[in-house]
Write an enzyme that holds these catalytic residues in place. Structure first.
Site, PDB file in Angstrom:
ATOM      1  N   GLY A   8       0.821  -1.222   0.000  1.00 49.18           N
ATOM      2  CA  GLY A   8       0.000   0.000   0.000  1.00 49.18           C
ATOM      3  C   GLY A   8       0.842   1.253   0.000  1.00 49.18           C
ATOM      4  N   GLN A  12      -2.117   6.965   1.101  1.00 53.67           N
ATOM      5  CA  GLN A  12      -1.756   8.074   2.005  1.00 53.67           C
ATOM      6  C   GLN A  12      -0.708   7.654   3.035  1.00 53.67           C
ATOM      7  OE1 GLN A  12      -4.418  10.936   4.614  1.00 53.67           O
ATOM      8  NE2 GLN A  12      -4.175   9.025   5.739  1.00 53.67           N
ATOM      9  N   THR A 132      -7.947  -1.057  12.492  1.00 53.38           N
ATOM     10  CA  THR A 132      -8.736   0.171  12.382  1.00 53.38           C
ATOM     11  C   THR A 132      -9.769   0.330  13.498  1.00 53.38           C
ATOM     12  OG1 THR A 132     -10.516   1.157  11.053  1.00 53.38           O
ATOM     13  CG2 THR A 132     -10.120  -1.165  10.711  1.00 53.38           C
ATOM     14  N   GLU A 134     -12.615   1.086  12.920  1.00 52.57           N
ATOM     15  CA  GLU A 134     -13.866   0.526  12.388  1.00 52.57           C
ATOM     16  C   GLU A 134     -14.191  -0.816  13.050  1.00 52.57           C
ATOM     17  OE1 GLU A 134     -16.347   1.345   9.823  1.00 52.57           O
ATOM     18  OE2 GLU A 134     -15.644   3.265  10.534  1.00 52.57           O
ATOM     19  N   TYR A 156     -16.033  -3.903   5.172  1.00 50.24           N
ATOM     20  CA  TYR A 156     -14.648  -3.486   5.437  1.00 50.24           C
ATOM     21  C   TYR A 156     -14.271  -3.826   6.882  1.00 50.24           C
ATOM     22  CZ  TYR A 156     -10.871  -0.215   6.639  1.00 50.24           C
ATOM     23  OH  TYR A 156      -9.713   0.345   7.123  1.00 50.24           O
ATOM     24  N   LYS A 160     -11.473  -6.510   8.153  1.00 45.33           N
ATOM     25  CA  LYS A 160     -10.360  -6.080   9.014  1.00 45.33           C
ATOM     26  C   LYS A 160     -10.370  -6.839  10.352  1.00 45.33           C
ATOM     27  CE  LYS A 160      -8.028  -2.736   6.841  1.00 45.33           C
ATOM     28  NZ  LYS A 160      -6.579  -2.626   6.735  1.00 45.33           N
TER      29      LYS A 160
HETATM   30  P1  NAP Z   1      -5.391   4.360   1.056  1.00 45.47           P
HETATM   31  O1  NAP Z   1      -4.904   5.741   0.837  1.00 45.47           O
HETATM   32  O2  NAP Z   1      -6.703   3.938   0.488  1.00 45.47           O
HETATM   33  O3  NAP Z   1      -4.255   3.375   0.477  1.00 45.47           O
HETATM   34  C1  NAP Z   1      -4.489   2.017   0.307  1.00 45.47           C
HETATM   35  C2  NAP Z   1      -3.315   1.409  -0.418  1.00 45.47           C
HETATM   36  O4  NAP Z   1      -3.560   0.021  -0.625  1.00 45.47           O
HETATM   37  C3  NAP Z   1      -3.050   2.008  -1.817  1.00 45.47           C
HETATM   38  O5  NAP Z   1      -1.668   2.016  -2.043  1.00 45.47           O
HETATM   39  C4  NAP Z   1      -3.718   1.000  -2.738  1.00 45.47           C
HETATM   40  O6  NAP Z   1      -3.194   0.985  -4.035  1.00 45.47           O
HETATM   41  C5  NAP Z   1      -3.340  -0.274  -2.003  1.00 45.47           C
HETATM   42  N1  NAP Z   1      -4.170  -1.427  -2.373  1.00 45.47           N
HETATM   43  C6  NAP Z   1      -5.512  -1.542  -2.396  1.00 45.47           C
HETATM   44  N2  NAP Z   1      -5.881  -2.784  -2.755  1.00 45.47           N
HETATM   45  C7  NAP Z   1      -4.729  -3.462  -2.984  1.00 45.47           C
HETATM   46  C8  NAP Z   1      -4.440  -4.786  -3.402  1.00 45.47           C
HETATM   47  N3  NAP Z   1      -5.402  -5.674  -3.678  1.00 45.47           N
HETATM   48  N4  NAP Z   1      -3.148  -5.148  -3.523  1.00 45.47           N
HETATM   49  C9  NAP Z   1      -2.149  -4.266  -3.288  1.00 45.47           C
HETATM   50  N5  NAP Z   1      -2.356  -2.999  -2.900  1.00 45.47           N
HETATM   51  C10 NAP Z   1      -3.634  -2.617  -2.751  1.00 45.47           C
HETATM   52  O7  NAP Z   1      -5.433   3.998   2.599  1.00 45.47           O
HETATM   53  P2  NAP Z   1      -4.670   4.721   3.820  1.00 45.47           P
HETATM   54  O8  NAP Z   1      -5.549   5.785   4.361  1.00 45.47           O
HETATM   55  O9  NAP Z   1      -3.284   5.011   3.442  1.00 45.47           O
HETATM   56  O10 NAP Z   1      -4.703   3.551   4.906  1.00 45.47           O
HETATM   57  C11 NAP Z   1      -3.644   2.602   4.992  1.00 45.47           C
HETATM   58  C12 NAP Z   1      -4.149   1.370   5.714  1.00 45.47           C
HETATM   59  O11 NAP Z   1      -4.581   1.728   7.019  1.00 45.47           O
HETATM   60  C13 NAP Z   1      -5.328   0.683   5.057  1.00 45.47           C
HETATM   61  O12 NAP Z   1      -5.193  -0.693   5.290  1.00 45.47           O
HETATM   62  C14 NAP Z   1      -6.532   1.207   5.821  1.00 45.47           C
HETATM   63  O13 NAP Z   1      -7.584   0.275   5.765  1.00 45.47           O
HETATM   64  C15 NAP Z   1      -5.934   1.344   7.205  1.00 45.47           C
HETATM   65  N6  NAP Z   1      -6.509   2.382   8.063  1.00 45.47           N
HETATM   66  C16 NAP Z   1      -6.606   3.661   7.611  1.00 45.47           C
HETATM   67  C17 NAP Z   1      -7.080   4.643   8.464  1.00 45.47           C
HETATM   68  C18 NAP Z   1      -7.197   6.075   8.017  1.00 45.47           C
HETATM   69  O14 NAP Z   1      -7.923   6.833   8.668  1.00 45.47           O
HETATM   70  N7  NAP Z   1      -6.489   6.490   6.980  1.00 45.47           N
HETATM   71  C19 NAP Z   1      -7.441   4.310   9.779  1.00 45.47           C
HETATM   72  C20 NAP Z   1      -7.278   3.006  10.196  1.00 45.47           C
HETATM   73  C21 NAP Z   1      -6.803   2.041   9.344  1.00 45.47           C
HETATM   74  P3  NAP Z   1      -3.701   2.032  -5.167  1.00 45.47           P
HETATM   75  O15 NAP Z   1      -2.966   3.324  -4.879  1.00 45.47           O
HETATM   76  O16 NAP Z   1      -3.284   1.376  -6.418  1.00 45.47           O
HETATM   77  O17 NAP Z   1      -5.175   2.168  -5.000  1.00 45.47           O
HETATM   78  O1  G4F Z   2     -14.220   9.765   5.755  1.00 43.33           O
HETATM   79  P1  G4F Z   2     -15.007   8.528   5.838  1.00 43.33           P
HETATM   80  O2  G4F Z   2     -15.399   7.876   4.562  1.00 43.33           O
HETATM   81  O3  G4F Z   2     -14.182   7.552   6.768  1.00 43.33           O
HETATM   82  P2  G4F Z   2     -14.576   6.271   7.641  1.00 43.33           P
HETATM   83  O4  G4F Z   2     -15.782   5.604   7.131  1.00 43.33           O
HETATM   84  O5  G4F Z   2     -14.593   6.695   9.076  1.00 43.33           O
HETATM   85  O6  G4F Z   2     -13.348   5.305   7.352  1.00 43.33           O
HETATM   86  C1  G4F Z   2     -12.000   5.775   7.407  1.00 43.33           C
HETATM   87  O7  G4F Z   2     -11.518   5.666   8.715  1.00 43.33           O
HETATM   88  C2  G4F Z   2     -11.424   4.315   9.209  1.00 43.33           C
HETATM   89  C3  G4F Z   2     -10.885   4.399  10.640  1.00 43.33           C
HETATM   90  O8  G4F Z   2     -11.947   4.564  11.533  1.00 43.33           O
HETATM   91  C4  G4F Z   2     -10.472   3.534   8.308  1.00 43.33           C
HETATM   92  F1  G4F Z   2     -10.357   2.265   8.765  1.00 43.33           F
HETATM   93  C5  G4F Z   2     -11.031   3.523   6.892  1.00 43.33           C
HETATM   94  O9  G4F Z   2     -10.086   2.855   6.044  1.00 43.33           O
HETATM   95  C6  G4F Z   2     -11.184   4.963   6.408  1.00 43.33           C
HETATM   96  O10 G4F Z   2      -9.902   5.527   6.301  1.00 43.33           O
HETATM   97  O11 G4F Z   2     -16.351   8.802   6.659  1.00 43.33           O
HETATM   98  C7  G4F Z   2     -16.331   9.387   7.940  1.00 43.33           C
HETATM   99  C8  G4F Z   2     -17.770   9.691   8.374  1.00 43.33           C
HETATM  100  C9  G4F Z   2     -18.723   8.510   8.197  1.00 43.33           C
HETATM  101  O12 G4F Z   2     -19.543   8.416   9.328  1.00 43.33           O
HETATM  102  C10 G4F Z   2     -19.561   8.877   6.999  1.00 43.33           C
HETATM  103  O13 G4F Z   2     -20.893   8.357   7.008  1.00 43.33           O
HETATM  104  O14 G4F Z   2     -18.262  10.725   7.535  1.00 43.33           O
HETATM  105  C11 G4F Z   2     -19.585  10.396   7.139  1.00 43.33           C
HETATM  106  N1  G4F Z   2     -19.888  11.090   5.895  1.00 43.33           N
HETATM  107  C12 G4F Z   2     -20.851  12.038   5.767  1.00 43.33           C
HETATM  108  N2  G4F Z   2     -20.930  12.438   4.510  1.00 43.33           N
HETATM  109  C13 G4F Z   2     -19.321  10.898   4.701  1.00 43.33           C
HETATM  110  C14 G4F Z   2     -19.984  11.744   3.813  1.00 43.33           C
HETATM  111  N3  G4F Z   2     -18.314  10.089   4.313  1.00 43.33           N
HETATM  112  C15 G4F Z   2     -17.933  10.140   3.008  1.00 43.33           C
HETATM  113  N4  G4F Z   2     -16.889   9.371   2.593  1.00 43.33           N
HETATM  114  N5  G4F Z   2     -18.572  10.949   2.094  1.00 43.33           N
HETATM  115  C16 G4F Z   2     -19.611  11.759   2.446  1.00 43.33           C
HETATM  116  O15 G4F Z   2     -20.178  12.490   1.621  1.00 43.33           O
END
Ligand code: NAP
Ligand code: G4F
Length: 403
Positions: A8, A12, A132, A134, A156, A160
């Protein structure tokens, strides 16, 4: 020199983590997916020509759904640390692609752990799993810590959950150094455009420049514990540096609503939002526009990712007159609710308790919620201004603002 393998890396967190580990002297290998157009924008600044000397950054084609490829990469790289960040990470999208999400997010983790075992590396590789908040989903207590029971609310979250437990199981069954970082939401100027934080800051910037009229959102009441990705990748590294493999909650300990996020983002461009109506009739209306100097030009200025210089055509003294010229006025309805963004099952409120991470890892967030929003709006203003320049010069600008 320590070697890290990041799945990944084009995402981000992958980009911030790669930058962080290179800064700590690591050799960094990343797995990227093949795509029909370039998807390495977040790490292009880290690229090194493989013909140069002392190259420390490498990319390998791979996919979490392809076990043989993962085994080969792990064998070739021989990493000391593996950070499994790859995932289909969008909660709403997981309702539409449930099977794929399970394949990549749940089984992908298993494939990596098996690769380590098959290659006889279980006794020395350290493995980080991107777990996460989640997992807490329909929260069973507030705030959530490592002992809070899980109740995922999306395909999701459920995928996870498997990944979380398979890491725990392999730690207990095979004595592997596997750790879960249970990270709460973390954002940044390079956050994917369809997560709510970036959707908001991007829309605010585009509205300021007259490129967008309205922002459509789903659940405005949802509350999240939002931190900055840069702070959170530091925690990932710390988790793998401990004597014992353990799981950690990483969070700021502050929860804010989507509505609050919108208000602060608009304030960043000098506009105040008043909310009127309720439910799907609720609207965000501009109540006041202040004569505010708004800096344009820089995401995380001075640092690697996106630290671009201010484009020359931009005026640094943008004032209320910009709003007049560019269409935003008091009384404008700028936010509306669109039920299409409601989720079949929602996670209403998340609030993390990261006491363990603070105590054991010595980790704490350095970037506040307000600073994070400010940096995101500024970066999006820079991006929007590029679009504006194209538009003003007669070129077509795509509008994919309300995804
Ligand atoms: P992101 O921006 O969506 O990045 C996901 C990465 O995974 C991208 O590089 C994507 O590649 C790659 N990917 C997706 N499917 C794949 C596959 N089948 N094989 C290989 N690579 C694949 O997510 P992020 O925000 O950086 O989050 C990183 C990790 O932390 C994720 O596992 C997410 O679920 C977890 N997480 C995120 C948050 C958050 O708030 N950001 C919180 C808790 C946990 P492409 O660029 O080609 O799409
Ligand atoms: O920004 P979101 O899509 O993030 P969400 O669902 O919290 O998930 C992110 O955080 C998780 C960690 O808790 C990661 F595991 C996951 O990979 C991802 O990075 O939505 C945040 C909140 C939700 O409650 C959603 O219903 O915002 C609310 N929301 C309201 N309007 C919206 C919108 N979300 C999105 N994406 N788009 C809307 O228009």
């Amino acid at each position: 020199m320590k070697k890290a393998l990041i799945t990944g890396i084009t995402g981000q967190d992958g980009a911030y983590l790669a930058e962080y580990l290179l800064g700590r002297g690591y050799e960094v290998h990343g797995i990227k997916r093949r795509s029909s157009s370039l998807n390495t924008g977040r790490v292009d600044h880290l690229y090194q020509d493989p013909h140069e000397e002392n190259v420390r950054f490498f990319m390998h084609y791979g996919d979490l759904t392809d076990a043989t490829n993962l085994i080969r990469i792990v064998q070739e790289v021989q990493p000391d640390e593996i950070y499994n960040l790859a995932a289909q990470s969008h909660v709403m999208v997981s309702f539409e692609t449930a099977e794929y999400t399970a394949n990549a997010d749940a089984l992908g983790t298993l494939r990596l752990l098996e690769a380590i075992r098959i290659l006889d590396m279980a006794d020395h590789v350290r493995f980080y799993q991107a777990s996460t908040s989640e997992l807490f989903g329909k929260v069973q207590s507030v705030p959530q810590n490592e002992k809070t029971p899980f109740y995922p609310r999306s395909p999701y979250g459920v995928a996870k959950l498997y990944a979380y437990w398979i890491c725990v199981n392999y730690r207990e069954a095979y004595n592997m150094f596997t750790c879960n970082g249970i990270l709460f939401n973390h954002e940044s100027p390079i956050r994917g455009e369809t997560f709510v934080s970036r959707k908001i800051t991007r829309a605010v910037a585009r509205m300021k420049l007259g490129l967008q009229k309205k922002l459509y959102l789903g659940n405005l009441d949802a509350k999240r514990d939002w931190g900055h990705a840069k702070d959170f990748v530091r925690a990932m590294w710390l988790i793998l540096q401990q004597k014992k493999p353990e799981d950690y909650v990483v969070a700021t300990g502050e929860s804010h609503s989507v509505r609050e996020f919108v208000g602060l983002a608009f304030r960043e461009i000098g506009a105040e939002i008043e909310w009127r109506g309720s439910g799907i009739e609720e609207k965000g209306i501009i109540s006041e526009i202040r004569d505010q100097r708004s800096e344009v030009g820089g995401r995380d200025q001075g640092e690697g990712i996106g630290g671009a210089a201010k484009p020359r055509h931009l005026k640094s003294d943008a004032t209320a007159s910009d709003f007049r010229k560019r269409a935003l006025r008091a009384g404008d309805v700028v936010v509306e609710v669109d039920p299409r963004y409601f989720r079949p099952t929602e996670v209403d409120e998340l609030l993390g308790d990261a006491s363990k991470a603070r105590k054991v890892l010595g980790w704490e967030p350095r970037i506040s919620f307000e600073e994070m929003i400010s940096s995101m709006v500024k970066a999006d203003l820079e991006e929007a201004s590029r679009d504006q320049l194209c538009k003003d010069s007669g070129y077509r600008v795509l509008n994919y603002s309300n995804e």
